[in-house]
Design a protein around this motif. Structure first.
Motif, PDB file in Angstrom:
ATOM      1  N   THR A  19    -102.693  44.188 -58.411  1.00 61.60           N
ATOM      2  CA  THR A  19    -103.925  43.825 -59.787  1.00 61.60           C
ATOM      3  C   THR A  19    -104.287  42.331 -59.433  1.00 61.60           C
ATOM      4  OG1 THR A  19    -103.080  43.791 -61.935  1.00 61.60           O
ATOM      5  CG2 THR A  19    -101.401  42.956 -59.877  1.00 61.60           C
ATOM      6  N   LEU A  20    -104.974  41.879 -59.768  1.00 62.36           N
ATOM      7  CA  LEU A  20    -106.025  41.282 -59.577  1.00 62.36           C
ATOM      8  C   LEU A  20    -105.857  40.272 -60.251  1.00 62.36           C
ATOM      9  CD1 LEU A  20    -109.351  39.906 -59.171  1.00 62.36           C
ATOM     10  CD2 LEU A  20    -109.989  40.679 -61.440  1.00 62.36           C
ATOM     11  N   THR A  21    -105.134  39.259 -59.242  1.00 63.86           N
ATOM     12  CA  THR A  21    -105.181  37.507 -59.433  1.00 63.86           C
ATOM     13  C   THR A  21    -106.078  36.899 -60.623  1.00 63.86           C
ATOM     14  OG1 THR A  21    -104.455  36.768 -57.365  1.00 63.86           O
ATOM     15  CG2 THR A  21    -104.741  35.091 -59.205  1.00 63.86           C
ATOM     16  N   HIS A  22    -106.020  36.818 -61.981  1.00 64.31           N
ATOM     17  CA  HIS A  22    -106.414  36.352 -63.317  1.00 64.31           C
ATOM     18  C   HIS A  22    -107.599  35.521 -63.244  1.00 64.31           C
ATOM     19  CE1 HIS A  22    -107.943  36.381 -67.132  1.00 64.31           C
ATOM     20  NE2 HIS A  22    -107.022  37.083 -68.537  1.00 64.31           N
ATOM     21  N   GLY A  23    -108.620  36.033 -63.075  1.00 70.19           N
ATOM     22  CA  GLY A  23    -109.850  35.023 -63.260  1.00 70.19           C
ATOM     23  C   GLY A  23    -110.657  34.465 -62.354  1.00 70.19           C
ATOM     24  N   THR A  24    -110.123  35.746 -61.139  1.00 70.62           N
ATOM     25  CA  THR A  24    -111.350  35.303 -60.048  1.00 70.62           C
ATOM     26  C   THR A  24    -111.862  37.065 -59.952  1.00 70.62           C
ATOM     27  OG1 THR A  24    -108.990  37.044 -59.037  1.00 70.62           O
ATOM     28  CG2 THR A  24    -109.091  34.536 -59.141  1.00 70.62           C
ATOM     29  N   ASP A  25    -112.669  36.814 -58.596  1.00 69.56           N
ATOM     30  CA  ASP A  25    -113.590  38.394 -58.295  1.00 69.56           C
ATOM     31  C   ASP A  25    -113.246  38.858 -58.838  1.00 69.56           C
ATOM     32  OD1 ASP A  25    -115.821  39.653 -58.249  1.00 69.56           O
ATOM     33  OD2 ASP A  25    -116.714  38.393 -56.281  1.00 69.56           O
ATOM     34  N   PRO A  26    -113.293  40.753 -59.417  1.00 67.15           N
ATOM     35  CA  PRO A  26    -112.359  41.430 -58.869  1.00 67.15           C
ATOM     36  C   PRO A  26    -113.707  42.713 -57.974  1.00 67.15           C
ATOM     37  CG  PRO A  26    -114.561  42.073 -61.264  1.00 67.15           C
ATOM     38  CD  PRO A  26    -114.000  40.400 -60.565  1.00 67.15           C
ATOM     39  N   ARG A  27    -114.361  41.999 -57.376  1.00 70.66           N
ATOM     40  CA  ARG A  27    -114.765  43.047 -56.684  1.00 70.66           C
ATOM     41  C   ARG A  27    -114.520  42.876 -55.174  1.00 70.66           C
ATOM     42  NH1 ARG A  27    -120.281  42.053 -55.774  1.00 70.66           N
ATOM     43  NH2 ARG A  27    -120.502  44.815 -55.203  1.00 70.66           N
ATOM     44  N   ASN A  28    -113.271  41.551 -54.640  1.00 67.78           N
ATOM     45  CA  ASN A  28    -113.117  41.061 -53.735  1.00 67.78           C
ATOM     46  C   ASN A  28    -111.013  40.804 -53.630  1.00 67.78           C
ATOM     47  OD1 ASN A  28    -112.137  39.297 -51.289  1.00 67.78           O
ATOM     48  ND2 ASN A  28    -113.484  37.441 -51.951  1.00 67.78           N
ATOM     49  N   ILE A  29    -111.409  42.101 -52.696  1.00 62.75           N
ATOM     50  CA  ILE A  29    -110.132  42.508 -52.334  1.00 62.75           C
ATOM     51  C   ILE A  29    -109.233  41.890 -51.748  1.00 62.75           C
ATOM     52  CG2 ILE A  29    -110.061  43.251 -50.138  1.00 62.75           C
ATOM     53  CD1 ILE A  29    -108.314  45.549 -52.362  1.00 62.75           C
ATOM     54  N   ALA A  30    -109.260  40.594 -51.573  1.00 63.74           N
ATOM     55  CA  ALA A  30    -108.811  39.546 -51.304  1.00 63.74           C
ATOM     56  C   ALA A  30    -108.136  38.295 -52.586  1.00 63.74           C
ATOM     57  CB  ALA A  30    -109.370  38.430 -50.336  1.00 63.74           C
ATOM     58  N   ASN A  31    -108.744  38.400 -53.909  1.00 67.05           N
ATOM     59  CA  ASN A  31    -108.299  37.661 -54.785  1.00 67.05           C
ATOM     60  C   ASN A  31    -107.420  38.626 -55.506  1.00 67.05           C
ATOM     61  OD1 ASN A  31    -109.873  36.357 -54.382  1.00 67.05           O
ATOM     62  ND2 ASN A  31    -112.003  37.463 -55.798  1.00 67.05           N
ATOM     63  N   TYR A  32    -106.212  40.374 -54.947  1.00 67.30           N
ATOM     64  CA  TYR A  32    -105.618  41.410 -55.956  1.00 67.30           C
ATOM     65  C   TYR A  32    -104.684  40.802 -54.484  1.00 67.30           C
ATOM     66  CZ  TYR A  32    -109.051  43.500 -57.628  1.00 67.30           C
ATOM     67  OH  TYR A  32    -109.855  44.504 -58.935  1.00 67.30           O
ATOM     68  N   HIS A  33    -103.402  40.988 -55.814  1.00 69.45           N
ATOM     69  CA  HIS A  33    -101.800  41.293 -55.195  1.00 69.45           C
ATOM     70  C   HIS A  33    -101.050  42.027 -56.044  1.00 69.45           C
ATOM     71  CE1 HIS A  33    -101.985  39.343 -59.263  1.00 69.45           C
ATOM     72  NE2 HIS A  33    -100.103  39.275 -59.494  1.00 69.45           N
ATOM     73  N   PRO A  34     -99.509  42.140 -55.269  1.00 67.44           N
ATOM     74  CA  PRO A  34     -98.839  43.460 -55.403  1.00 67.44           C
ATOM     75  C   PRO A  34     -98.319  42.665 -57.010  1.00 67.44           C
ATOM     76  CG  PRO A  34     -98.431  43.139 -52.988  1.00 67.44           C
ATOM     77  CD  PRO A  34     -99.595  41.872 -53.763  1.00 67.44           C
ATOM     78  N   ILE A  35     -98.613  43.771 -57.600  1.00 69.22           N
ATOM     79  CA  ILE A  35     -98.374  44.119 -59.713  1.00 69.22           C
ATOM     80  C   ILE A  35     -97.032  43.092 -59.481  1.00 69.22           C
ATOM     81  CG2 ILE A  35     -97.661  45.968 -59.857  1.00 69.22           C
ATOM     82  CD1 ILE A  35     -98.800  45.801 -62.782  1.00 69.22           C
ATOM     83  N   THR A  36     -96.492  42.691 -60.725  1.00 73.63           N
ATOM     84  CA  THR A  36     -95.044  42.050 -60.128  1.00 73.63           C
ATOM     85  C   THR A  36     -94.748  42.189 -62.390  1.00 73.63           C
ATOM     86  OG1 THR A  36     -96.097  39.576 -61.370  1.00 73.63           O
ATOM     87  CG2 THR A  36     -95.374  40.033 -59.290  1.00 73.63           C
ATOM     88  N   ALA A  37     -92.707  42.330 -62.040  1.00 73.08           N
ATOM     89  CA  ALA A  37     -92.674  42.999 -63.517  1.00 73.08           C
ATOM     90  C   ALA A  37     -93.084  42.098 -64.690  1.00 73.08           C
ATOM     91  CB  ALA A  37     -90.888  42.539 -63.851  1.00 73.08           C
ATOM     92  N   ALA A  38     -93.758  40.490 -64.275  1.00 72.97           N
ATOM     93  CA  ALA A  38     -94.450  39.710 -65.383  1.00 72.97           C
ATOM     94  C   ALA A  38     -95.791  40.165 -65.695  1.00 72.97           C
ATOM     95  CB  ALA A  38     -94.308  37.963 -64.642  1.00 72.97           C
ATOM     96  N   GLU A  39     -96.096  41.244 -64.980  1.00 76.04           N
ATOM     97  CA  GLU A  39     -97.475  41.423 -65.142  1.00 76.04           C
ATOM     98  C   GLU A  39     -97.952  42.884 -66.208  1.00 76.04           C
ATOM     99  OE1 GLU A  39    -100.320  39.885 -62.441  1.00 76.04           O
ATOM    100  OE2 GLU A  39     -98.965  40.889 -61.751  1.00 76.04           O
ATOM    101  N   TYR A  40     -96.223  43.172 -66.108  1.00 74.25           N
ATOM    102  CA  TYR A  40     -95.960  44.286 -67.141  1.00 74.25           C
ATOM    103  C   TYR A  40     -96.082  44.581 -68.747  1.00 74.25           C
ATOM    104  CZ  TYR A  40     -93.217  46.352 -63.594  1.00 74.25           C
ATOM    105  OH  TYR A  40     -93.010  47.466 -62.019  1.00 74.25           O
TER     106      TYR A  40
END
Length: 938
Positions: free
Chosen positions: A254-275
């Motif tokens: 899932t995307l780190t909020h506020g970052t560029d969605p087209r850059n794969i480096a801005n994604y991280h494994p989703i956590t339960a806090a983001e459910y």
């Protein structure tokens, strides 16, 4: 409420036509067609009169009836925001918890029109038009035909009303929500030639949101608010399955909020806090708006013949809202294209994203037209008077369901396809610089609340992905009747009463889901058209014979017998009989009993309905931690061995829910659509009902009576929808291999991916219990008038068995979920001159459910006589208190203020979600509600 079966004569328009009215309108009590002076019959009847209706803080017939102790859980409560289909929005009554389809509803002795499922919507009837409600707690198929298995509700409207009356009601919950408004007026006039009455009511109830109550704000209740407890991994943040985070391991990214969605480096494994906490967007109580009109008229053509007619119009709208759809591209074959401008990997990927920006709503609209007309009269023959009537009734229901918030799969596929940035600075669907006209691209990986191209907050994208869906329906009932009643000859103890009649009824219905849903082109539940009709010809005979009178130990002894023959064009004929006895050994004591046969014909949707589907909630018996396998070795053995042709399930198997993640709450919602449908080979169900009761009214205690009634109802060949739970319990719990072919498991994961649970003739359903009532009235000159009413229903058992296979598990339902063992109401009423007050206590016994959380499993060693090891979670009883104060003003106005649930009682959390979309019983109060009523009579 009078448990003694007292009926009340209609209001008289003038003294001049008293004798005429007496002959034309002799009192009949629900459950018998024979006119009588003595209104006590062999059948147990509850009467709710006009004064009792006005002294309660309820504005609908359904709410009034729901507080009877004999009435079970509402079939579709307003807390079931997730419910779908034709019945949503209606109000139905379920006597004895045997199903609303087994309770017949009448208006002035004639059927209320039903929809294709056979349910009769009580919300159509304006309360302002009602004189009283009679509830027969006995089978009556011999008198009224199909559906009268658990009992009959007969709504009697006001007649010969003279003058005008207006009422206004405004109330809301203490939290400031759920505002309720009701306004009505009644006009009427009557003279020696006839009468006419008009009554209209407007009612509106605002919705209540789940997030505004502690018990419904979180999927697992207030004790489990954390995101690991029932929150959905398919959230408003979106994720795709691929490499992200440290080491580039494959995960749900899932995307780190506020970052560029087209850059794969801005994604991280989703956590339960983001459910997603889907309860934040759901209605706890659906919204309702209703307009009703009732007109009744009568004209005396001569001294012995009258014409009667009435017309009912009702328009009802019910609004539901649930959380945005949990879109999973793999379920529809619509991945994010590798050529999409928004794809951070540059290759096709599956994703999951909830449509949080567009919650799903359904507006269920129903328009009803009901008209009756006929002639009635009397004639003398051989020195005896006979009453007769002939008439016709037609009822038409027009339904429109408007849905919004489900994805258009055709447009979703286009929006997720190739896209490119144009010279205008916008992203367009298409490739090689060629835009697809009308298409709006979607970036499902852009989280809710973050602006950017392809955002689901874009109105143009919303219009492209979320059209309105329209389901339509129409049901028509046409009924012709003719009845004759009187006395044949005299017996030593009185006259032999007789009633005969014929009836011809035609039922036709059609329910058409939106074309997109029929074709499976939306994310909504697939469904097919229901369409069919049938007709029935019937004839009945009823006799009542007084055998003894004014004798020692037989002040009265009367027997009543009845039989009805019904001939259906779609399944054949049936004859059902009834025998009743009324015995008064002394003047103060009445003993009554009855034995009757009943039947219920399959409804149009039972026989001719299309295929539907749902994302069911269930507990997998093979779940090694929370299923039956955890405590029951035979079940565990069948699971791991692959019983009934199913693939073996791993010893440590845990049920997977939405998003393919292990379930945290049980029952757990599947991520796969299960299907259900009609059965053209259904046959009618049959029933045998027995009642025995007594009423004691001691002459030495004025105003006091006590009653006790026993009932036993056995239903065979039960028409019911098979259930996920029953199929799995029969397969793994009872070891019935033939039941295992109703579902399929994934051999690799063990998850159930498909199940069919259509309509079927089950084995049987049985119930037995007691009704107890005490009434006391006291009138004093100095303190005013006092009345106390205490009614209690005790259910000994309520069991159901899926078929006649001796191995099939019997499901004991008493005390489980909403099937209360004891319901009890105590009402205290006081009137002194122009002042009055009413206090009511509503008691519900404790409930039980299968354990979901081990820490809350307070009966882990419970062993069920039928199911073996069956760990339970038990909760205590609940009592709600209501109060009302009244003041009658000199100008014929009455103002009343009151509060329902005056102590703001909250019932227990129920993780099994009985009659609700939340962990709270759908029939319980959801807060303290204040109201004020004003009535003006002219």
């Amino acid at each position: 409420m009078s448990l003694a079966g007292t009926a009340f004569a209609q209001e008289s328009g003038s003294q001049a036509n008293a004798e005429h009215a007496k002959k034309l309108e002799m009192v009949t009590v629900t459950g018998s067609r024979i006119p009588r002076v003595d209104v006590e019959t062999a059948q147990p009847v509850v009467i709710i009169n006009r004064a009792q209706i006005e002294n309660q803080g309820f504005t609908s017939v359904a709410d009034i009836l729901q507080n009877l102790t004999e009435v079970g859980t509402p079939p579709i409560s307003r807390a079931q925001a997730l419910s779908s289909g034709e019945n949503v929005g209606g109000s139905y009554v379920d006597l004895r918890n045997l199903g609303a389809e087994r309770t017949l509803v009448l208006v002035n002795g004639k059927r209320l029109g039903a929809n294709t499922t056979g349910l009769q919507d009580l919300s159509q009837i304006p309360v302002s038009s009602i004189e009283r409600i009679e509830v027969l707690k006995d089978g009556a198929s011999s008198i009224y035909g199909s559906d009268a298995i658990a009992g009959v509700v007969n709504v009697i409207t006001r007649s010969n009303f003279t003058g005008a009356e207006a009422n206004a009601y405004v109330g809301e919950y203490e939290q400031g929500d759920g505002k309720k408004q009701s306004y009505d007026f009644t006009l009427g006039t009557a003279n020696e030639r006839g009468s006419i009455m008009l009554s209209a009511q407007y009612q509106k109830e605002n919705p209540v949101w789940a997030k505004d109550r502690d018990f419904s704000a979180y999927p697992s209740g207030p004790n489990h608010p954390g995101p690991s407890d029932g929150w959905s991994a398919v959230s408003q943040n979106g994720y795709f399955s691929g490499p992200c985070g440290p080491g580039g391991k494959t995960a749900n990214c899932t995307l780190t909020h506020g970052t560029d969605p087209r850059n794969i480096a801005n994604y991280h494994p989703i956590t339960a806090a983001e459910y997603a906490n889907s309860n934040q967007q759901m209605m706890l109580q659906t919204g309702l708006e209703k307009t009703s009109l009732f007109v009744a008229g009568k004209y005396n053509l001569s001294d012995s013949i009258a014409f009667k007619t009435d017309f009912l119009y009702n328009k009802r709208s019910t609004l539901q809202q649930i959380a945005g759809y949990p879109y999973q591209s793999a379920s529809f074959g619509t991945p994010l294209s590798g050529q999409s401008y928004f794809n951070p990997l540059g290759k096709t990927v599956n994703f999951a994203r909830r449509g949080w920006e567009m919650p799903r709503t359904t507006d269920s609209q129903l328009e009803t037209y009901r008209w009756t007309a006929g002639f009635e009269g009397y004639f003398d023959l051989g020195g005896r008077t006979f009453n007769w009537d002939v008439g016709a009734m037609t009822n038409r229901n027009n339904m429109l369901k408007i849905g919004h918030g489900d994805f258009n799969l055709i447009n979703a596929e286009a929006a997720l396809g190739p896209s490119f940035p144009g010279s205008d600075g916008k992203v367009h669907c298409g490739s090689n610089g060629k835009a697809i006209t009308g298409c709006v691209p979607w970036n499902p990986l852009l989280p809710y609340g973050q602006a950017g191209a392809g955002s689901l907050a874009d109105p143009d994208l919303q219009n492209f992905l979320f059209p309105e869906y329209h389901d339509t329906g129409k049901t028509t009932t046409v009924d012709y009747t003719a009845n004759l009643a009187g006395t044949l000859f005299s017996l030593p103890a009185g006259d032999l009463g007789v009633a005969v009649g014929v009836e011809h009824r035609e039922e036709e219905g059609r329910f058409v889901p939106d074309a997109f849903n029929q074709a499976g082109l939306s994310s909504g539940l697939p469904a097919k058209t229901t369409s069919g009709k049938y007709r029935v010809n019937e004839a009945y005979l009823e006799l009542e014979a007084p055998l003894l009178k004014d004798m020692t130990m037989a002040r009265e002894l009367t027997v009543n017998v009845a039989a009805r023959y019904s001939d259906y064009n779609n399944f054949g004929n049936t004859t059902n009989g009834k025998f009743g006895i009324k015995w008064k050994p002394i003047d103060d004591l009445l003993v009554r009993g009855s034995w009757s046969q009943g039947f219920r014909a399959p409804s149009i949707s039972n026989l001719y309905g299309g295929i539907g589907s749902s994302f069911s909630y269930y507990t997998d018996p093979c779940d090694s931690q929370n299923g039956a396998a955890a405590k029951n070795p035979p079940v565990a053995s069948r699971c791991v061995s692959g019983f009934g042709g199913q693939p073996p399930v791993a010893a440590g198997f845990q049920q997977l829910g939405q998003g393919g993640l292990p379930c945290k709450t049980y029952p757990c919602q599947t991520g796969y659509q299960f299907t259900t449908g009609s059965n053209p080979y259904l046959t009618p169900e049959t029933a045998t009902t027995r009642t025995l009761g007594l009423i004691y009214n001691p002459h030495f205690v004025e105003g006091f009576d006590v009653s006790l009634d026993w009932y036993k109802i056995d239903i065979k060949n039960v028409i019911d929808q098979d259930s996920v739970k029953d199929i799995l319990d029969d397969c793994y719990g009872a070891g019935i291999a033939s039941r295992c072919d109703r579902f399929q498991r994934n051999p690799a994961t063990g998850v159930i991916t498909n199940m069919f649970y259509g309509w079927t003739n089950k084995g049987w359903q049985k119930t037995e219990g007691y009704d107890f009532g005490v009434n006391y009235r006291l009138s004093t000159a100095s303190l005013g008038k006092f009345a106390a009413r205490w009614n209690t229903t005790y259910v000994d058992y309520l069991d159901i068995k899926a078929d006649d296979n001796p191995k099939t598990i019997v499901q004991p339902l008493t005390g489980m979920g909403p099937n209360f063992r004891i319901r009890s109401n105590l009402t205290l009423d006081w009137t002194y001159g122009i002042f009055g007050a009413t206090w009511t206590m509503r008691y519900y016994s404790g409930m039980a459910e299968r354990c979901s959380y081990k820490t809350e499993c307070n009966d882990p060693n419970h062993i069920d006589a039928f199911n073996g090891a069956y760990p339970l979670r038990r909760v205590g009883s609940t009592t709600f208190n209501d109060v009302q104060f009244r003041w009658t003003m000199p100008w014929k106005g009455i103002i009343a203020v009151g509060a329902n649930n005056v102590f703001d009682k909250v019932g227990p959390i129920m993780y099994s979600k009985p009659t609700s979309s939340f962990g709270y019983y759908g029939g319980f109060d959801i807060g303290r509600a204040y109201y004020v009523k004003y009535s003006q009579r002219f």
